[in-house]
Design an enzyme around this catalytic site. Sequence first.
Site, PDB file in Angstrom:
ATOM      1  N   GLU A   1      -4.493  19.536  -7.408  1.00 18.80           N
ATOM      2  CA  GLU A   1      -3.211  18.671  -8.687  1.00 18.80           C
ATOM      3  C   GLU A   1      -3.895  19.630  -9.703  1.00 18.80           C
ATOM      4  O   GLU A   1      -4.076  20.240 -10.727  1.00 18.80           O
ATOM      5  CB  GLU A   1      -3.423  17.368  -8.502  1.00 18.80           C
TER       6      GLU A   1
ATOM      7  N   ASP B   1      -7.499  14.550  -5.445  1.00 13.91           N
ATOM      8  CA  ASP B   1      -8.969  15.860  -6.485  1.00 13.91           C
ATOM      9  C   ASP B   1      -9.482  15.180  -7.563  1.00 13.91           C
ATOM     10  O   ASP B   1      -8.363  14.680  -8.612  1.00 13.91           O
ATOM     11  CB  ASP B   1      -7.632  17.136  -5.887  1.00 13.91           C
TER      12      ASP B   1
END
Length: 698
Positions: free
Chosen positions: A370, A306
């Site tokens: 994250e 991400d």
Amino acid sequence: MEPAPIAGCTGALLAGGGATRMGGVPKGLLRLGGETIAARSVRLFRTLFGPVILVANDPAPYAGLGVTVVQDVFRGRGAPGGLHAALAAARTPWTFVAGCDMPFLDADAISLLASRREDADVVMVRFRGHVEPLHALWSRACLPALERLLAAAEPSLRDVAALVRTRIVEEDEWRRVDPEGRSFANANTPEDARRLGLEIGAPAGAPGYAAPHPREDTAMELTGWLKDNEARFVSELVEFLKIPSISSSTQHRADVARAAAFLRDELRRLEVDAQVFPTEGHPVVYGEWMGAGAGKPTILVYGHYDVQPVDPLELWKSLPFDPEVRDGALYARGAVDDKGQVWLHLKAFEAWRQVGGPPVNVKMLFEGEEEVGSANLGPFLEKEKARLAADAVIVSDSPMFAKGVPSICYGLRGLAYMQVDVEGPAVDLHSGSFGGAVLNPANALARIIAGLQDASGKVLVPGFYDRVRKLTARERANTKRLPFDRREWLAAAGSPPAPWGEGGFHVLERIWARPTLEVNGIWGGFQGEGAKTIIPAKAGAKISMRLVPDQTPEEIARKFTAHVRKIAPREVKVTVRSLHGGAAFLSEVDAPAFRATERALERAFGKRPVLTREGGSIPFTATIQAALRCPVVLMGFGLPDENSHAPNERLDLENYRKGILSAVYLYEELARAPEAVSPRPSGPRRTPRTRRRGNRRR
Ligand code: BES
Ligand code: MN
Ligand code: MN
């Protein structure tokens, strides 16, 4: 008299290379008084050194010696190839390297070389005008130069010596221990053998030919393949970067899922057993390749696919999801944080697949949340703990200390992220009609924030520093040695008028080892053009605290909340919420997996890596450390000025290449000491994590 053992040194006999036979017999099996000369040398080495290795293309004739046989991957490249195999296999700083056809190796002669090691990378003898590189002490520091030369056409050991700190012991000094130079006499021809009194011919009871020895020194062989595929590694990464996997944005939910599928498909293409695991948030991609076998170590590679949002978009020179190469760097959101560093691990694995597979088992776990606090990762790790079991965890999601300074990061800060909402009147009020008689929520918020921190940055939340662990003397000394340049650092910080922070702490200590409190965003009232006279109904702020060991996000969130409630004016309604948190991470740096990473980085960058901590947070690191109780090593390839989270994020393509190479070497280095990759559970050293638990007040 027993010779004195020589510390930190391996004995290596070279039996590879071209002219290794005489009369049909491997030269090491020539005999002197009934004993083979290789056996005689091994016997001597055992008294002088702990570890003994023998380098041979065909290990079978030497199976009876009971020593580790290492294969020379540079067949036909003579002594430099053999030396490379010896140094790469040795786990000591020094290796005494001799030919297997030297019948008169001598303890005093070797000890003299060893006594001259200080401030040198190689110690050899000059005798009768000839410098002898195959009766010499070589240090691991020679490996990078040696590997560079082996990539060249006709390498010679003398060229290596020219690139490192070479000490030559001269003949007059040498004659005191070895007047005739017998210790480096060797048997190259039957004539030599006769002169030296050796028997030629198969020895009685010659050892049988054992099963071929598995080859562990293949990484060097892959460098050609890596070079041939460099362009493809970039174009594939470009495709990965085109996917706008912004985890914080619900609009990009499908893109995040697409990035997960992209990774899964690549893993499957490499014959990794991979799946996408849904969570309550974004999915986790997990794959494993257990082809090295049960006797080999298992490593778990972590990264995140991400990325951060891209605003402000107008400051990007090229669009964030339209990757572009400029000046040797690849520009795109996620280039360095963290898609580029994820992809480099896949490419290192792919390289190993060209020769069957890496010498270690590999598990890979890539997260999609994250950048938003990894809220669903903890439950996933807890549930899948057995599946994830590993001897070491490798994370590439951190910067190097500086360009050209390979770095291993052993500490990160944690995070407690809070939101404070202040409400006053039900609607915005005319500030003339009500001002002075109703408390303004924005003013109240300002007072609250002012009560959180003093002017130097000291946090005023009671008990905030209770569990802050100080830097150790060793860390302090290490920090001092780092090539820190205050001016460069200020420039990287965007040239504020002056640095700022708690007095008495070095800049690096402020960032790495001190907790902080930051307002990330603040709002309330009128923000439009011109002026408007109101008392806003509401105001609010997002406030995060970076934490250090042994603070915990839960305790800090609790203390923060209590303090805000205490200092909040009673005339407004104040709500405090915890958005997310993650524990600080600190690792024991003496674990063998750290040594292996050091060696891998040294081989790839030609320089010993430095040890750093970082101020950022990766919640996974502390969580997995607690769950698996194994070393977690952060081998990052970003640069401090690559604009992660900011416009014009980029990845230096040289670091990308060297990152792939480092990971290739790492597999090999981790395989080298399977029993030693993770520390023994009963060992004398406890990890900071366990110590922390022991100290926790109940
Ligand atoms: N890769 C960074 C973490 C990092 C930053 C490590 C700088 C070392 C130096 C990571 O992607 C990140 O940005 N983490 C967030 C975590 C947070 C959302 C829980 C951070 O540090 O703000
Ligand atoms: Mn990251
Ligand atoms: Mn990040």
